[in-house]
Design a protein around this motif. Sequence first.
Motif, PDB file in Angstrom:
ATOM      1  N   TYR A 174     -30.304  41.981   1.097  1.00  9.94           N
ATOM      2  CA  TYR A 174     -28.995  41.529   1.393  1.00  9.94           C
ATOM      3  C   TYR A 174     -28.348  41.019  -0.100  1.00  9.94           C
ATOM      4  N   ALA A 175     -28.892  40.253  -0.589  1.00  8.83           N
ATOM      5  CA  ALA A 175     -28.526  39.822  -1.972  1.00  8.83           C
ATOM      6  C   ALA A 175     -28.241  41.045  -2.979  1.00  8.83           C
ATOM      7  N   GLY A 176     -29.094  41.845  -3.079  1.00 11.08           N
ATOM      8  CA  GLY A 176     -28.901  43.197  -3.756  1.00 11.08           C
ATOM      9  C   GLY A 176     -27.658  43.906  -3.251  1.00 11.08           C
ATOM     10  N   TRP A 177     -27.482  44.110  -2.104  1.00 16.69           N
ATOM     11  CA  TRP A 177     -26.497  44.810  -1.484  1.00 16.69           C
ATOM     12  C   TRP A 177     -25.274  44.145  -1.843  1.00 16.69           C
ATOM     13  N   LEU A 178     -25.184  42.825  -1.725  1.00 13.74           N
ATOM     14  CA  LEU A 178     -24.019  41.988  -1.973  1.00 13.74           C
ATOM     15  C   LEU A 178     -23.416  42.315  -3.626  1.00 13.74           C
ATOM     16  N   ALA A 179     -24.409  42.183  -4.100  1.00 12.48           N
ATOM     17  CA  ALA A 179     -24.015  42.251  -5.725  1.00 12.48           C
ATOM     18  C   ALA A 179     -23.541  43.780  -5.726  1.00 12.48           C
ATOM     19  N   ASP A 180     -23.971  44.629  -5.231  1.00 11.83           N
ATOM     20  CA  ASP A 180     -23.413  46.030  -5.419  1.00 11.83           C
ATOM     21  C   ASP A 180     -22.259  46.133  -4.710  1.00 11.83           C
ATOM     22  N   PHE A 181     -21.902  45.598  -3.686  1.00 10.40           N
ATOM     23  CA  PHE A 181     -20.682  45.581  -2.850  1.00 10.40           C
ATOM     24  C   PHE A 181     -19.642  44.879  -3.726  1.00 10.40           C
ATOM     25  N   CYS A 182     -19.913  43.691  -4.623  1.00 10.80           N
ATOM     26  CA  CYS A 182     -18.883  43.075  -5.313  1.00 10.80           C
ATOM     27  C   CYS A 182     -18.272  43.827  -6.529  1.00 10.80           C
ATOM     28  N   THR A 183     -19.226  44.884  -7.116  1.00  8.90           N
ATOM     29  CA  THR A 183     -18.958  45.636  -8.097  1.00  8.90           C
ATOM     30  C   THR A 183     -17.625  46.368  -8.006  1.00  8.90           C
ATOM     31  N   GLN A 184     -17.161  46.954  -6.997  1.00  6.09           N
ATOM     32  CA  GLN A 184     -16.036  47.548  -6.497  1.00  6.09           C
ATOM     33  C   GLN A 184     -14.722  46.591  -6.733  1.00  6.09           C
ATOM     34  N   PHE A 185     -14.810  45.099  -6.577  1.00  7.29           N
ATOM     35  CA  PHE A 185     -13.549  44.430  -6.529  1.00  7.29           C
ATOM     36  C   PHE A 185     -13.573  43.392  -7.973  1.00  7.29           C
ATOM     37  N   GLN A 186     -14.712  43.712  -8.643  1.00  3.92           N
ATOM     38  CA  GLN A 186     -14.596  42.508  -9.787  1.00  3.92           C
ATOM     39  C   GLN A 186     -13.652  42.638 -10.945  1.00  3.92           C
ATOM     40  N   HIS A 187     -13.083  43.987 -10.799  1.00  4.95           N
ATOM     41  CA  HIS A 187     -12.012  44.031 -11.937  1.00  4.95           C
ATOM     42  C   HIS A 187     -10.665  43.788 -11.438  1.00  4.95           C
ATOM     43  N   ASP A 188     -10.590  43.261 -10.205  1.00  2.32           N
ATOM     44  CA  ASP A 188      -9.328  42.778  -9.808  1.00  2.32           C
ATOM     45  C   ASP A 188      -8.797  41.341  -9.949  1.00  2.32           C
ATOM     46  N   GLY A 189      -9.436  40.718 -10.712  1.00  2.00           N
ATOM     47  CA  GLY A 189      -9.210  39.236 -10.775  1.00  2.00           C
ATOM     48  C   GLY A 189     -10.439  38.492 -10.579  1.00  2.00           C
ATOM     49  N   PRO A 190     -10.020  36.991 -10.332  1.00  4.08           N
ATOM     50  CA  PRO A 190     -11.246  36.257 -10.136  1.00  4.08           C
ATOM     51  C   PRO A 190     -11.837  36.534  -8.839  1.00  4.08           C
ATOM     52  N   LEU A 191     -13.079  36.379  -8.548  1.00  3.59           N
ATOM     53  CA  LEU A 191     -13.942  36.711  -7.416  1.00  3.59           C
ATOM     54  C   LEU A 191     -14.642  35.429  -6.853  1.00  3.59           C
ATOM     55  N   VAL A 192     -14.348  35.270  -5.696  1.00  7.56           N
ATOM     56  CA  VAL A 192     -14.913  34.218  -4.985  1.00  7.56           C
ATOM     57  C   VAL A 192     -16.003  34.537  -3.841  1.00  7.56           C
ATOM     58  N   LEU A 193     -17.112  33.875  -3.874  1.00  8.51           N
ATOM     59  CA  LEU A 193     -18.225  34.436  -2.501  1.00  8.51           C
ATOM     60  C   LEU A 193     -17.923  33.293  -1.664  1.00  8.51           C
ATOM     61  N   LEU A 194     -17.723  33.467  -0.136  1.00  7.92           N
ATOM     62  CA  LEU A 194     -18.093  32.817   0.740  1.00  7.92           C
ATOM     63  C   LEU A 194     -19.026  33.090   1.746  1.00  7.92           C
ATOM     64  N   GLY A 195     -19.880  32.072   2.300  1.00  5.22           N
ATOM     65  CA  GLY A 195     -20.613  32.372   3.164  1.00  5.22           C
ATOM     66  C   GLY A 195     -20.969  31.370   4.153  1.00  5.22           C
ATOM     67  N   HIS A 196     -21.056  31.897   5.354  1.00  2.53           N
ATOM     68  CA  HIS A 196     -21.537  30.742   6.399  1.00  2.53           C
ATOM     69  C   HIS A 196     -22.913  30.952   7.221  1.00  2.53           C
ATOM     70  N   SER A 197     -23.565  30.076   6.986  1.00  2.39           N
ATOM     71  CA  SER A 197     -24.722  29.705   7.806  1.00  2.39           C
ATOM     72  C   SER A 197     -26.032  30.866   7.023  1.00  2.39           C
ATOM     73  N   PHE A 198     -26.135  32.071   7.451  1.00  4.39           N
ATOM     74  CA  PHE A 198     -27.365  32.943   7.040  1.00  4.39           C
ATOM     75  C   PHE A 198     -26.531  33.606   5.758  1.00  4.39           C
ATOM     76  N   GLY A 199     -25.166  33.616   5.950  1.00  2.00           N
ATOM     77  CA  GLY A 199     -24.429  34.012   4.843  1.00  2.00           C
ATOM     78  C   GLY A 199     -24.417  33.089   3.506  1.00  2.00           C
ATOM     79  N   SER A 200     -24.571  32.014   3.736  1.00  2.00           N
ATOM     80  CA  SER A 200     -24.750  30.927   2.546  1.00  2.00           C
ATOM     81  C   SER A 200     -26.100  31.272   2.023  1.00  2.00           C
ATOM     82  N   VAL A 201     -27.049  31.558   2.604  1.00  2.00           N
ATOM     83  CA  VAL A 201     -28.334  32.012   1.894  1.00  2.00           C
ATOM     84  C   VAL A 201     -28.089  33.389   1.029  1.00  2.00           C
ATOM     85  N   ILE A 202     -27.491  34.329   1.713  1.00  2.00           N
ATOM     86  CA  ILE A 202     -27.353  35.532   1.105  1.00  2.00           C
ATOM     87  C   ILE A 202     -26.703  35.296  -0.294  1.00  2.00           C
TER      88      ILE A 202
END
Length: 298
Positions: free
Chosen positions: A92-120
């Motif tokens: 899931y962490a590798g998937w998230l890193a890949d997912f973020c690449t399509q938004f990283q040039h739009d400006g500052p990027l913030v990650l938010l995770g709830h519960s299990f999402g906090s671990v990922i």
Amino acid sequence: MAIPDLSPDPVPVSDGEAVLAGSRTRWWEWGEPARDAGTTTTIIAVHGFRGDHHGLLPIVARLDGYRVITPDLPGFGESTPFRRGKHDVAAYAGWLADFCTQFQHDGPLVLLGHSFGSVITSAAVAAGLRPAALVLINPIAAPALQGPRAVLSRIAVGYYKLGAALPERLGRPLLANRLIVRGLSEVMATSDDPQLRAWIHDQHHRYFSNFADRRVVVEAFEASVSDDVGEYADRIAVPTLLIGGDRDDIVPIAAQQRLVSRLSDGRLLILADVGHLIHYERAEPAAKMIIEFLGRRI
């Protein structure tokens, strides 16, 4: 029915999908659309175990001035499972890193995770992803099997093992059983407001069993009770906000305090009279905390 502390369902600006690790990942965009490249702050919000993006919408609806992207984790909601390999934290962490690449040039990027999402999200940052900030709601600050609800956690382990061992025609219905889902919802909800509790139970009935198959939910459960944010704390080098509840039986305050003390740039805020469902029961104050934190740090 008037639901306390809940805005009307927000309307997405757009939606889309991306094929990552073989998963057809569905996502939705809310709030301020990206206009000028490099100026829009984008928050990517990762939901918890067994849920989907709907769970975070009460907070998303209150993040005024931000663009928010809410994907369904692979294997949950409308996202298909990984093509191969286990649905564990590393995947899931590798998937998230890949997912973020399509938004990283739009400006500052913030990650938010709830519960299990906090671990990922924490695992992704520890592995090299560098958002402008990290927000962890009800962070899993210590192993679930060692918390105040350790006995219930071990019962849950047996429940998922039984669901995995039974034939498919029996295993999946057991794992999606409405009475068991209702029982879990009753245990997690802390509000005394009958209307709010009824709404929380309805949300769990609607979205808590939207998993692709029993393999996905069993593997994700094993990951959720095997990993915690503390395993990654020493490698998190971005401004981090932790929002906890003083009645969280899954992650006690003491564990959250120990976790924030290990972060190089962390802040812990505790909401009163709420447990592990901050995103449902205290969405408004949580959103205000997030907006204030990001306003100071980005």
